[in-house]
Design a protein around this motif. Structure first.
Motif, PDB file in Angstrom:
ATOM      1  N   SER A  27      34.953  40.660  25.220  1.00 11.21           N
ATOM      2  CA  SER A  27      35.121  39.206  25.264  1.00 11.21           C
ATOM      3  C   SER A  27      33.796  38.484  25.056  1.00 11.21           C
ATOM      4  CB  SER A  27      35.736  38.784  26.597  1.00 11.21           C
ATOM      5  OG  SER A  27      37.027  39.318  26.740  1.00 11.21           O
ATOM      6  N   ALA A  28      32.719  39.051  25.568  1.00 12.04           N
ATOM      7  CA  ALA A  28      31.397  38.446  25.366  1.00 12.04           C
ATOM      8  C   ALA A  28      31.004  38.496  23.896  1.00 12.04           C
ATOM      9  CB  ALA A  28      30.350  39.161  26.213  1.00 12.04           C
ATOM     10  N   VAL A  29      31.310  39.598  23.232  1.00 14.66           N
ATOM     11  CA  VAL A  29      30.987  39.726  21.814  1.00 14.66           C
ATOM     12  C   VAL A  29      31.824  38.765  20.976  1.00 14.66           C
ATOM     13  CG1 VAL A  29      31.111  41.294  19.829  1.00 14.66           C
ATOM     14  CG2 VAL A  29      30.164  42.105  21.996  1.00 14.66           C
ATOM     15  N   ILE A  30      33.111  38.651  21.302  1.00 15.32           N
ATOM     16  CA  ILE A  30      34.010  37.819  20.507  1.00 15.32           C
ATOM     17  C   ILE A  30      33.858  36.332  20.833  1.00 15.32           C
ATOM     18  CG2 ILE A  30      36.450  37.274  20.089  1.00 15.32           C
ATOM     19  CD1 ILE A  30      37.006  40.269  20.417  1.00 15.32           C
ATOM     20  N   SER A  31      33.829  35.996  22.127  1.00 16.59           N
ATOM     21  CA  SER A  31      33.851  34.583  22.525  1.00 16.59           C
ATOM     22  C   SER A  31      32.601  34.110  23.246  1.00 16.59           C
ATOM     23  CB  SER A  31      35.065  34.324  23.428  1.00 16.59           C
ATOM     24  OG  SER A  31      36.255  34.616  22.764  1.00 16.59           O
ATOM     25  N   GLY A  32      31.616  34.959  23.376  1.00 19.68           N
ATOM     26  CA  GLY A  32      30.381  34.552  24.045  1.00 19.68           C
ATOM     27  C   GLY A  32      30.520  34.532  25.564  1.00 19.68           C
ATOM     28  N   GLY A  33      29.729  33.671  26.179  1.00 15.51           N
ATOM     29  CA  GLY A  33      29.687  33.591  27.638  1.00 15.51           C
ATOM     30  C   GLY A  33      31.011  33.156  28.251  1.00 15.51           C
ATOM     31  N   LYS A  34      31.713  32.244  27.587  1.00 18.42           N
ATOM     32  CA  LYS A  34      33.006  31.792  28.106  1.00 18.42           C
ATOM     33  C   LYS A  34      34.027  32.933  28.113  1.00 18.42           C
ATOM     34  CE  LYS A  34      32.706  26.909  27.031  1.00 18.42           C
ATOM     35  NZ  LYS A  34      33.390  25.764  26.448  1.00 18.42           N
ATOM     36  N   GLY A  35      33.990  33.753  27.091  1.00 14.68           N
ATOM     37  CA  GLY A  35      34.891  34.899  27.042  1.00 14.68           C
ATOM     38  C   GLY A  35      34.580  35.906  28.132  1.00 14.68           C
ATOM     39  N   ALA A  36      33.291  36.178  28.326  1.00 16.07           N
ATOM     40  CA  ALA A  36      32.890  37.130  29.365  1.00 16.07           C
ATOM     41  C   ALA A  36      33.278  36.612  30.747  1.00 16.07           C
ATOM     42  CB  ALA A  36      31.388  37.378  29.295  1.00 16.07           C
ATOM     43  N   LEU A  37      33.100  35.315  30.981  1.00 16.34           N
ATOM     44  CA  LEU A  37      33.458  34.735  32.274  1.00 16.34           C
ATOM     45  C   LEU A  37      34.966  34.790  32.491  1.00 16.34           C
ATOM     46  CD1 LEU A  37      32.517  33.336  34.840  1.00 16.34           C
ATOM     47  CD2 LEU A  37      32.725  31.146  33.637  1.00 16.34           C
ATOM     48  N   GLY A  38      35.743  34.465  31.456  1.00 14.91           N
ATOM     49  CA  GLY A  38      37.200  34.538  31.569  1.00 14.91           C
ATOM     50  C   GLY A  38      37.684  35.943  31.853  1.00 14.91           C
ATOM     51  N   ALA A  39      37.123  36.914  31.155  1.00 11.22           N
ATOM     52  CA  ALA A  39      37.506  38.310  31.376  1.00 11.22           C
ATOM     53  C   ALA A  39      37.081  38.776  32.765  1.00 11.22           C
ATOM     54  CB  ALA A  39      36.886  39.203  30.310  1.00 11.22           C
ATOM     55  N   GLY A  40      35.899  38.393  33.192  1.00 12.05           N
ATOM     56  CA  GLY A  40      35.421  38.769  34.531  1.00 12.05           C
ATOM     57  C   GLY A  40      36.305  38.209  35.628  1.00 12.05           C
ATOM     58  N   TRP A  96      35.763  28.684  31.052  1.00 15.58           N
ATOM     59  CA  TRP A  96      35.931  30.027  30.522  1.00 15.58           C
ATOM     60  C   TRP A  96      37.026  30.051  29.471  1.00 15.58           C
ATOM     61  CZ3 TRP A  96      37.578  29.578  35.818  1.00 15.58           C
ATOM     62  CH2 TRP A  96      38.951  29.650  36.000  1.00 15.58           C
ATOM     63  N   SER A  97      37.124  31.159  28.784  1.00 16.15           N
ATOM     64  CA  SER A  97      38.120  31.325  27.730  1.00 16.15           C
ATOM     65  C   SER A  97      39.462  31.727  28.338  1.00 16.15           C
ATOM     66  CB  SER A  97      37.662  32.400  26.745  1.00 16.15           C
ATOM     67  OG  SER A  97      38.714  32.751  25.878  1.00 16.15           O
ATOM     68  N   PRO A  98      40.481  30.863  28.243  1.00 15.73           N
ATOM     69  CA  PRO A  98      41.790  31.217  28.791  1.00 15.73           C
ATOM     70  C   PRO A  98      42.412  32.433  28.095  1.00 15.73           C
ATOM     71  CG  PRO A  98      41.699  28.869  28.254  1.00 15.73           C
ATOM     72  CD  PRO A  98      40.457  29.506  27.725  1.00 15.73           C
ATOM     73  N   MET A  99      42.143  32.599  26.816  1.00 15.33           N
ATOM     74  CA  MET A  99      42.704  33.748  26.090  1.00 15.33           C
ATOM     75  C   MET A  99      42.086  35.055  26.604  1.00 15.33           C
ATOM     76  SD  MET A  99      44.864  34.827  23.929  1.00 15.33           S
ATOM     77  CE  MET A  99      45.372  33.409  22.993  1.00 15.33           C
ATOM     78  N   ALA A 100      40.789  35.069  26.822  1.00 14.31           N
ATOM     79  CA  ALA A 100      40.140  36.268  27.363  1.00 14.31           C
ATOM     80  C   ALA A 100      40.658  36.565  28.760  1.00 14.31           C
ATOM     81  CB  ALA A 100      38.622  36.084  27.383  1.00 14.31           C
ATOM     82  N   PHE A 101      40.844  35.520  29.554  1.00 13.76           N
ATOM     83  CA  PHE A 101      41.383  35.667  30.900  1.00 13.76           C
ATOM     84  C   PHE A 101      42.781  36.288  30.837  1.00 13.76           C
ATOM     85  CE2 PHE A 101      44.089  33.847  34.254  1.00 13.76           C
ATOM     86  CZ  PHE A 101      43.444  34.312  35.379  1.00 13.76           C
ATOM     87  N   ALA A 102      43.647  35.721  30.019  1.00 10.52           N
ATOM     88  CA  ALA A 102      45.036  36.176  29.945  1.00 10.52           C
ATOM     89  C   ALA A 102      45.139  37.613  29.443  1.00 10.52           C
ATOM     90  CB  ALA A 102      45.837  35.246  29.033  1.00 10.52           C
ATOM     91  N   LEU A 103      44.431  37.913  28.379  1.00  9.29           N
ATOM     92  CA  LEU A 103      44.505  39.266  27.830  1.00  9.29           C
ATOM     93  C   LEU A 103      43.933  40.296  28.793  1.00  9.29           C
ATOM     94  CD1 LEU A 103      43.630  38.572  24.083  1.00  9.29           C
ATOM     95  CD2 LEU A 103      45.877  39.041  25.088  1.00  9.29           C
ATOM     96  N   THR A 104      42.872  39.930  29.494  1.00  8.10           N
ATOM     97  CA  THR A 104      42.280  40.844  30.470  1.00  8.10           C
ATOM     98  C   THR A 104      43.220  41.071  31.643  1.00  8.10           C
ATOM     99  OG1 THR A 104      40.070  40.130  29.846  1.00  8.10           O
ATOM    100  CG2 THR A 104      40.286  41.231  31.966  1.00  8.10           C
ATOM    101  N   VAL A 105      43.860  40.007  32.121  1.00  3.35           N
ATOM    102  CA  VAL A 105      44.813  40.157  33.229  1.00  3.35           C
ATOM    103  C   VAL A 105      45.966  41.073  32.816  1.00  3.35           C
ATOM    104  CG1 VAL A 105      46.556  38.929  34.593  1.00  3.35           C
ATOM    105  CG2 VAL A 105      44.243  38.022  34.433  1.00  3.35           C
ATOM    106  N   ILE A 106      46.484  40.893  31.616  1.00  2.55           N
ATOM    107  CA  ILE A 106      47.589  41.737  31.150  1.00  2.55           C
ATOM    108  C   ILE A 106      47.144  43.194  31.035  1.00  2.55           C
ATOM    109  CG2 ILE A 106      49.087  42.235  29.182  1.00  2.55           C
ATOM    110  CD1 ILE A 106      49.177  39.144  28.735  1.00  2.55           C
ATOM    111  N   ALA A 107      46.006  43.423  30.387  1.00  2.00           N
ATOM    112  CA  ALA A 107      45.523  44.799  30.200  1.00  2.00           C
ATOM    113  C   ALA A 107      45.203  45.467  31.532  1.00  2.00           C
ATOM    114  CB  ALA A 107      44.288  44.792  29.296  1.00  2.00           C
ATOM    115  N   CYS A 108      44.547  44.742  32.428  1.00  2.00           N
ATOM    116  CA  CYS A 108      44.180  45.326  33.721  1.00  2.00           C
ATOM    117  C   CYS A 108      45.404  45.562  34.608  1.00  2.00           C
ATOM    118  CB  CYS A 108      43.155  44.446  34.435  1.00  2.00           C
ATOM    119  SG  CYS A 108      41.511  44.541  33.700  1.00  2.00           S
TER     120      CYS A 108
END
Length: 142
Positions: A27-40, A96-108
């Motif tokens: 997520s950090a690579v794709i969306s930057g800091g917002k992606g990393a924060l959303g995934a975290g 944060w990135s809602p898409m990174a958050f959602a995909l991470t929640v589903i995968a985890c």
């Protein structure tokens, strides 16, 4: 917490944490800091929800099977309600990135569930009490 419960918790938490780490990096690579924060945040939500649920059900299982089922249902409905509140409160967030958050929640969630199932399958535990007596027949076994 009994050793069996700890075994199941480790079987689910370790792969989920590793997947979460990968999700944060991707997520950090794709969306930057917002992606990393959303995934975290997604990893933390899944970890907290499932750990609390497992601990509550494990505690209730020591009391009775009926209490265990009630705890499982109560924890499930509480998690759903908490997730709805979380998503409602943060629906317009731009931190944060809602898409990174959602995909991470589903995968985890999938990873945690598979790890928990694998942990339960590897337990060497009787699911029937061999020393149980038949109700109504004093002192005799079935």
């Amino acid at each position: 917490m009994q050793a069996n419960d700890l075994h199941v918790l480790k079987a689910a938490a370790i792969p989920t944490a590793l997947l979460g780490l990968v999700a944060v990096v991707v997520s950090a690579v794709i969306s930057g800091g917002k992606g990393a924060l959303g995934a975290g945040i997604g990893v933390l939500v899944v970890g907290a929800f499932f750990t609390i649920g497992l601990l509550a059900v494990a505690y209730a299982a020591r009391i009775s099977p009926t209490m265990m089922m009630a705890a499982a249902m109560g924890v499930f409905f509480t998690k759903i309600l908490a997730l709805v509140v979380l998503l409602t409160v943060f629906e317009d967030t731009t931190v944060w990135s809602p898409m990174a958050f959602a995909l991470t929640v589903i995968a985890c969630t999938i990873c945690w569930t598979a790890g928990e199932a694998r942990g339960f399958l590897k337990l060497r535990m009787l699911y029937v009490d061999p020393d149980a007596t038949v109700p109504g027949q004093f002192g005799s076994k079935r």
